[in-house]
Design a protein around this motif. Structure first.
Motif, mmCIF file in Angstrom:
data_model
loop_
_atom_site.group_PDB
_atom_site.id
_atom_site.type_symbol
_atom_site.label_atom_id
_atom_site.label_comp_id
_atom_site.label_asym_id
_atom_site.label_seq_id
_atom_site.Cartn_x
_atom_site.Cartn_y
_atom_site.Cartn_z
ATOM 1 N N GLY A 287 20.299 67.624 45.024
ATOM 2 C CA GLY A 287 19.642 66.722 45.954
ATOM 3 C C GLY A 287 19.825 67.120 47.398
ATOM 4 N N LEU A 288 20.085 68.411 47.636
ATOM 5 C CA LEU A 288 20.360 68.899 48.983
ATOM 6 C C LEU A 288 19.238 69.800 49.490
ATOM 7 C CD1 LEU A 288 24.126 69.837 48.482
ATOM 8 C CD2 LEU A 288 23.197 67.740 49.489
ATOM 9 N N VAL A 289 19.235 70.034 50.785
ATOM 10 C CA VAL A 289 18.311 70.962 51.438
ATOM 11 C C VAL A 289 19.040 72.300 51.617
ATOM 12 C CG1 VAL A 289 17.088 71.445 53.600
ATOM 13 C CG2 VAL A 289 17.050 69.145 52.609
ATOM 14 N N PRO A 290 18.358 73.433 51.393
ATOM 15 C CA PRO A 290 19.011 74.732 51.575
ATOM 16 C C PRO A 290 19.618 74.880 52.971
ATOM 17 C CG PRO A 290 16.899 75.012 50.505
ATOM 18 C CD PRO A 290 16.965 73.578 50.941
ATOM 19 N N ASP A 291 20.839 75.403 53.011
ATOM 20 C CA ASP A 291 21.472 75.681 54.294
ATOM 21 C C ASP A 291 21.837 77.162 54.344
ATOM 22 O OD1 ASP A 291 23.960 76.104 52.999
ATOM 23 O OD2 ASP A 291 24.523 74.014 53.181
ATOM 24 N N GLY A 292 22.575 77.532 55.356
ATOM 25 C CA GLY A 292 22.977 78.928 55.486
ATOM 26 C C GLY A 292 21.796 79.857 55.683
ATOM 27 N N GLY A 293 20.763 79.369 56.364
ATOM 28 C CA GLY A 293 19.637 80.233 56.698
ATOM 29 C C GLY A 293 18.686 80.545 55.565
ATOM 30 N N GLY A 294 18.787 79.824 54.450
ATOM 31 C CA GLY A 294 17.939 80.151 53.306
ATOM 32 C C GLY A 294 16.457 80.040 53.584
ATOM 33 N N ALA A 295 16.042 78.969 54.263
ATOM 34 C CA ALA A 295 14.625 78.771 54.555
ATOM 35 C C ALA A 295 14.137 79.730 55.636
ATOM 36 C CB ALA A 295 14.360 77.325 54.977
ATOM 37 N N TYR A 296 15.046 80.393 56.302
ATOM 38 C CA TYR A 296 14.700 81.446 57.262
ATOM 39 C C TYR A 296 14.591 82.795 56.565
ATOM 40 C CZ TYR A 296 15.334 84.757 61.141
ATOM 41 O OH TYR A 296 15.198 85.800 62.016
ATOM 42 N N LEU A 297 15.558 83.089 55.701
ATOM 43 C CA LEU A 297 15.622 84.406 55.071
ATOM 44 C C LEU A 297 14.560 84.605 53.990
ATOM 45 C CD1 LEU A 297 19.504 84.649 54.618
ATOM 46 C CD2 LEU A 297 18.121 86.053 56.171
ATOM 47 N N LEU A 298 14.472 83.668 53.047
ATOM 48 C CA LEU A 298 13.650 83.883 51.859
ATOM 49 C C LEU A 298 12.167 84.085 52.152
ATOM 50 C CD1 LEU A 298 15.353 81.589 49.214
ATOM 51 C CD2 LEU A 298 14.984 84.040 49.025
ATOM 52 N N PRO A 299 11.518 83.269 52.987
ATOM 53 C CA PRO A 299 10.098 83.523 53.251
ATOM 54 C C PRO A 299 9.846 84.888 53.879
ATOM 55 C CG PRO A 299 10.716 81.329 53.979
ATOM 56 C CD PRO A 299 11.993 82.053 53.650
ATOM 57 N N ARG A 300 10.787 85.375 54.658
ATOM 58 C CA ARG A 300 10.629 86.680 55.283
ATOM 59 C C ARG A 300 10.793 87.818 54.280
ATOM 60 N NH1 ARG A 300 11.758 83.169 59.035
ATOM 61 N NH2 ARG A 300 11.241 83.572 61.228
ATOM 62 N N LEU A 301 11.524 87.560 53.220
ATOM 63 C CA LEU A 301 11.756 88.589 52.209
ATOM 64 C C LEU A 301 10.696 88.592 51.117
ATOM 65 C CD1 LEU A 301 15.624 88.116 51.851
ATOM 66 C CD2 LEU A 301 14.481 90.134 52.792
ATOM 67 N N ILE A 302 10.262 87.397 50.685
ATOM 68 C CA ILE A 302 9.371 87.325 49.518
ATOM 69 C C ILE A 302 8.142 86.448 49.744
ATOM 70 C CG2 ILE A 302 11.190 87.826 47.851
ATOM 71 C CD1 ILE A 302 11.446 84.844 47.322
ATOM 72 N N GLY A 303 7.962 85.932 50.956
ATOM 73 C CA GLY A 303 6.818 85.083 51.224
ATOM 74 C C GLY A 303 7.114 83.618 50.929
ATOM 75 N N PRO A 304 6.327 82.705 51.525
ATOM 76 C CA PRO A 304 6.633 81.274 51.384
ATOM 77 C C PRO A 304 6.442 80.724 49.982
ATOM 78 C CG PRO A 304 4.564 81.603 52.575
ATOM 79 C CD PRO A 304 5.212 82.939 52.457
ATOM 80 N N GLN A 305 5.451 81.220 49.218
ATOM 81 C CA GLN A 305 5.199 80.628 47.906
ATOM 82 C C GLN A 305 6.352 80.886 46.946
ATOM 83 O OE1 GLN A 305 2.490 79.332 49.854
ATOM 84 N NE2 GLN A 305 2.323 78.659 47.744
ATOM 85 N N ARG A 306 6.814 82.107 46.879
ATOM 86 C CA ARG A 306 7.927 82.418 45.981
ATOM 87 C C ARG A 306 9.225 81.794 46.484
ATOM 88 N NH1 ARG A 306 6.578 88.647 44.000
ATOM 89 N NH2 ARG A 306 5.610 88.007 42.029
#
Length: 239
Positions: free
Chosen positions: A117-136
């Motif tokens: 029930g948490l929101v990603p922290d530690g830069g996850g929403a910054y890192l992942l879209p840049r690596l694999i795109g927003p949909q994935r």
């Protein structure tokens, strides 16, 4: 499962800072022992109950998980993640913030936050879209399913997947290559690449020109040009 306590997190931040400042350190490898790489933050070490004041959690995240990820991204030396097993939550982001990621075949990456029930922290929403795109990125974060190493490689999260018994050897080979490279030029290159997705073309081109000029003042640049003229392999000193 190598869940990170605040003390361990601070130790990592300190080591990365020291690596940046030490000319004798020319590459960094982050790995782990046991069956997991890192299961994320150790929630047992989180503050207990009681009255919560608005802003307390945000301050905790900024001063903790985000500082850790920034210390990897800002380290002036190349950083390799050798992921030996499960990398979950902050542990996944710690690996993905590294410049190169080598994973054992048994490794897997899990965005566990939605499960709790948490929101990603530690830069996850910054890192992942840049690596694999927003949909994935959303797929991983919404469902919290484990992503096996081979799929992570196919998606572009991992550079190389190897048998577990070859992980240390491969990480050592890569770090040895980096440690004999032009360290300052690699640092400037890392900075340019990391900043490229957050800026416009004019700013990126200006930063590139400044970085090239700065690199040309190093001893390694002089050695690179001299060795080319002499038709021999360069002997970089990281200076």
């Amino acid at each position: 499962m190598n869940a990170l306590t605040p003390a361990q997190r601070e130790r990592l931040i300190t080591l990365l800072s020291e690596a940046s400042a030490d000319p004798a350190v020319r590459a960094v490898v982050i790995t782990a022992t046991g069956s997991a790489f890192c299961a994320g933050a150790d929630l047992r070490a989180a503050p207990g109950g009681g009255e919560r004041v608005a802003g307390d959690v945000a301050r905790l995240i900024r001063g903790g998980a985000q500082r850790l990820i920034a210390s990897v991204l800002d380290c002036e030396k190349p950083v390799i993640a050798a992921v030996n097993g499960t990398a979950a939550g902050l542990g996944a982001h710690l690996a993905l913030a590294c410049d190169l990621v080598i994973a054992a075949e048994e490794a897997r990456f899990i965005e566990v936050f939605a499960r709790r029930g948490l929101v990603p922290d530690g830069g996850g929403a910054y890192l992942l879209p840049r690596l694999i795109g927003p949909q994935r990125a959303k797929e991983l974060m919404f469902f919290g399913d484990a992503l096996p190493a081979r799929d992570a490689e196919r998606w572009g999260l991992v550079n190389r997947v190897v048998p577990a018994e070859e992980l240390e050897k491969t990480a050592r080979a890569w770090s040895d290559r980096l440690a004999t490279g032009p360290t300052r030029a690699l640092s400037l290159t890392k900075h340019l690449v990391n900043a490229a997705l957050d800026t416009d073309r004019a700013t990126a081109f200006a930063a590139e020109a400044a970085a090239v000029e700065l690199a040309m003042t190093t001893q390694d640049a002089n050695e690179g040009v001299t060795s080319f003229r002499d038709r021999r392999s360069p002997r970089f000193q990281g200076r």
